[in-house]
Design a protein around this motif. Structure first.
Motif, PDB file in Angstrom:
ATOM      1  N   ILE A 271       0.841  -1.195   0.000  1.00  0.00           N
ATOM      2  CA  ILE A 271       0.000   0.000   0.000  1.00  0.00           C
ATOM      3  C   ILE A 271       0.880   1.249   0.000  1.00  0.00           C
ATOM      4  CG2 ILE A 271      -1.931  -1.155   1.156  1.00  0.00           C
ATOM      5  CD1 ILE A 271      -0.996   0.201   3.781  1.00  0.00           C
ATOM      6  N   PRO A 272       0.325   2.402  -0.421  1.00  0.00           N
ATOM      7  CA  PRO A 272       1.097   3.644  -0.352  1.00  0.00           C
ATOM      8  C   PRO A 272       1.401   4.000   1.100  1.00  0.00           C
ATOM      9  CG  PRO A 272      -0.843   3.906  -1.756  1.00  0.00           C
ATOM     10  CD  PRO A 272      -0.980   2.585  -1.048  1.00  0.00           C
ATOM     11  N   PRO A 273       2.533   4.641   1.360  1.00  0.00           N
ATOM     12  CA  PRO A 273       2.857   5.026   2.731  1.00  0.00           C
ATOM     13  C   PRO A 273       1.939   6.146   3.201  1.00  0.00           C
ATOM     14  CG  PRO A 273       4.419   5.996   1.216  1.00  0.00           C
ATOM     15  CD  PRO A 273       3.548   5.081   0.400  1.00  0.00           C
ATOM     16  N   VAL A 274       1.716   6.196   4.503  1.00  0.00           N
ATOM     17  CA  VAL A 274       0.895   7.251   5.104  1.00  0.00           C
ATOM     18  C   VAL A 274       1.723   7.958   6.166  1.00  0.00           C
ATOM     19  CG1 VAL A 274      -1.202   7.770   6.410  1.00  0.00           C
ATOM     20  CG2 VAL A 274      -1.230   5.962   4.663  1.00  0.00           C
ATOM     21  N   ARG A 275       1.900   9.247   5.985  1.00  0.00           N
ATOM     22  CA  ARG A 275       2.631  10.053   6.961  1.00  0.00           C
ATOM     23  C   ARG A 275       1.833  10.080   8.269  1.00  0.00           C
ATOM     24  NH1 ARG A 275       5.957  14.710   5.698  1.00  0.00           N
ATOM     25  NH2 ARG A 275       6.391  15.851   7.610  1.00  0.00           N
ATOM     26  N   HIS A 276       2.515   9.815   9.385  1.00  0.00           N
ATOM     27  CA  HIS A 276       1.865   9.813  10.691  1.00  0.00           C
ATOM     28  C   HIS A 276       1.414  11.238  11.023  1.00  0.00           C
ATOM     29  CE1 HIS A 276       1.326   9.381  15.022  1.00  0.00           C
ATOM     30  NE2 HIS A 276       1.230   8.069  14.799  1.00  0.00           N
ATOM     31  N   PRO A 277       0.221  11.402  11.624  1.00  0.00           N
ATOM     32  CA  PRO A 277      -0.252  12.755  11.942  1.00  0.00           C
ATOM     33  C   PRO A 277       0.651  13.518  12.909  1.00  0.00           C
ATOM     34  CG  PRO A 277      -1.823  11.077  12.720  1.00  0.00           C
ATOM     35  CD  PRO A 277      -0.761  10.366  11.953  1.00  0.00           C
TER      36      PRO A 277
ATOM     37  N   GLY B 112       4.926  14.772   2.125  1.00  0.00           N
ATOM     38  CA  GLY B 112       4.541  13.363   2.074  1.00  0.00           C
ATOM     39  C   GLY B 112       5.395  12.558   3.031  1.00  0.00           C
ATOM     40  N   VAL B 113       5.888  11.420   2.563  1.00  0.00           N
ATOM     41  CA  VAL B 113       6.787  10.602   3.388  1.00  0.00           C
ATOM     42  C   VAL B 113       8.165  10.672   2.735  1.00  0.00           C
ATOM     43  CG1 VAL B 113       7.120   8.397   4.544  1.00  0.00           C
ATOM     44  CG2 VAL B 113       4.816   9.144   3.994  1.00  0.00           C
TER      45      VAL B 113
ATOM     46  N   LEU C 161       6.887   7.901   9.629  1.00  0.00           N
ATOM     47  CA  LEU C 161       5.858   6.865   9.794  1.00  0.00           C
ATOM     48  C   LEU C 161       5.598   6.582  11.272  1.00  0.00           C
ATOM     49  CD1 LEU C 161       7.145   4.337   7.099  1.00  0.00           C
ATOM     50  CD2 LEU C 161       5.232   5.944   6.874  1.00  0.00           C
TER      51      LEU C 161
END
Length: 199
Positions: free
Chosen positions: A20-26, A62-63, A102
């Motif tokens: 899956i695409p990476p998701v930057r942590h909030p 982004g990441v 992340l």
């Protein structure tokens, strides 16, 4: 038994189809924010290593992260040129910094490096890295290092696979004196970041 790769077989650095695409942590640092050293005695980013890289990384969009380090005389391989292992370390350190975006603890599982052109002593290496995919505990990423500026010619590039681990990985395998000192740090963020990268 042969260990040669079959032509057309996927590389260990190719994300699987279900990645899956990476998701930057909030809670990740904001774009442009310096990340600081994850551990003061780290050869890559630590201020406590006189001949270390003293690599300085910043959160990107982004990441992604950007980083810089200046090649010093202590980093030579051939006369007047950066040692290839030092350049690989700079790439690994920059790639490892991505995990802070992340908010996971991960170690280098595999690093493949291409050396494109020589990097002279006193050159600033401009690095950029990004996470490309995540599959379970596996984090896939790439990095590039340029000379002459962030848009200058490519000198080195890498692809990497990081594996998410628990802090026990470091506690069980590190030297007790350093582990105890890192765990005793009153700064919670520094304490967590001390166990951020490298196997």
């Amino acid at each position: 038994m042969s260990t040669a790769k079959t032509p057309g077989a996927p590389s260990a650095l190719t994300p699987p189809p279900d990645a899956i695409p990476p998701v930057r942590h909030p809670d990740a640092p904001a774009p442009g924010e310096p990340l600081g050293a994850h551990y003061g005695l780290c050869f890559g980013c630590g201020e406590g290593q006189p001949h270390g890289l003293h690599l300085e990384a910043r959160a990107g969009e982004g990441v992604s992260v950007t980083a810089e380090f200046t090649v010093r005389a202590a980093h030579q391989g051939a006369p007047g040129l950066a040692h290839g292992g030092v350049l690989a370390t700079a790439l690994d350190e920059t790639l490892g910094s991505l995990n802070w975006l992340l908010r996971v603890i991960a170690v280098t599982g595999r690093l493949e490096t291409d050396f494109v052109r020589p990097v002279p002593v006193d050159t600033v290496l401009h690095l950029r890295a990004e996470v490309t995919a995540v599959a379970g505990r596996k984090i896939y990423s790439t990095a590039v290092g340029r000379i002459g500026g962030p848009d200058g010619p490519v000198a080195v590039r890498a692809s990497a696979l990081f594996i998410e681990v628990k802090v026990d990985h470091f506690i069980d395998n590190g030297r007790p004196e350093e582990i105890e000192a890192a765990m005793a740090d009153p700064d919670q963020i520094r304490r967590v970041r001390a166990f951020e990268v490298n196997p």
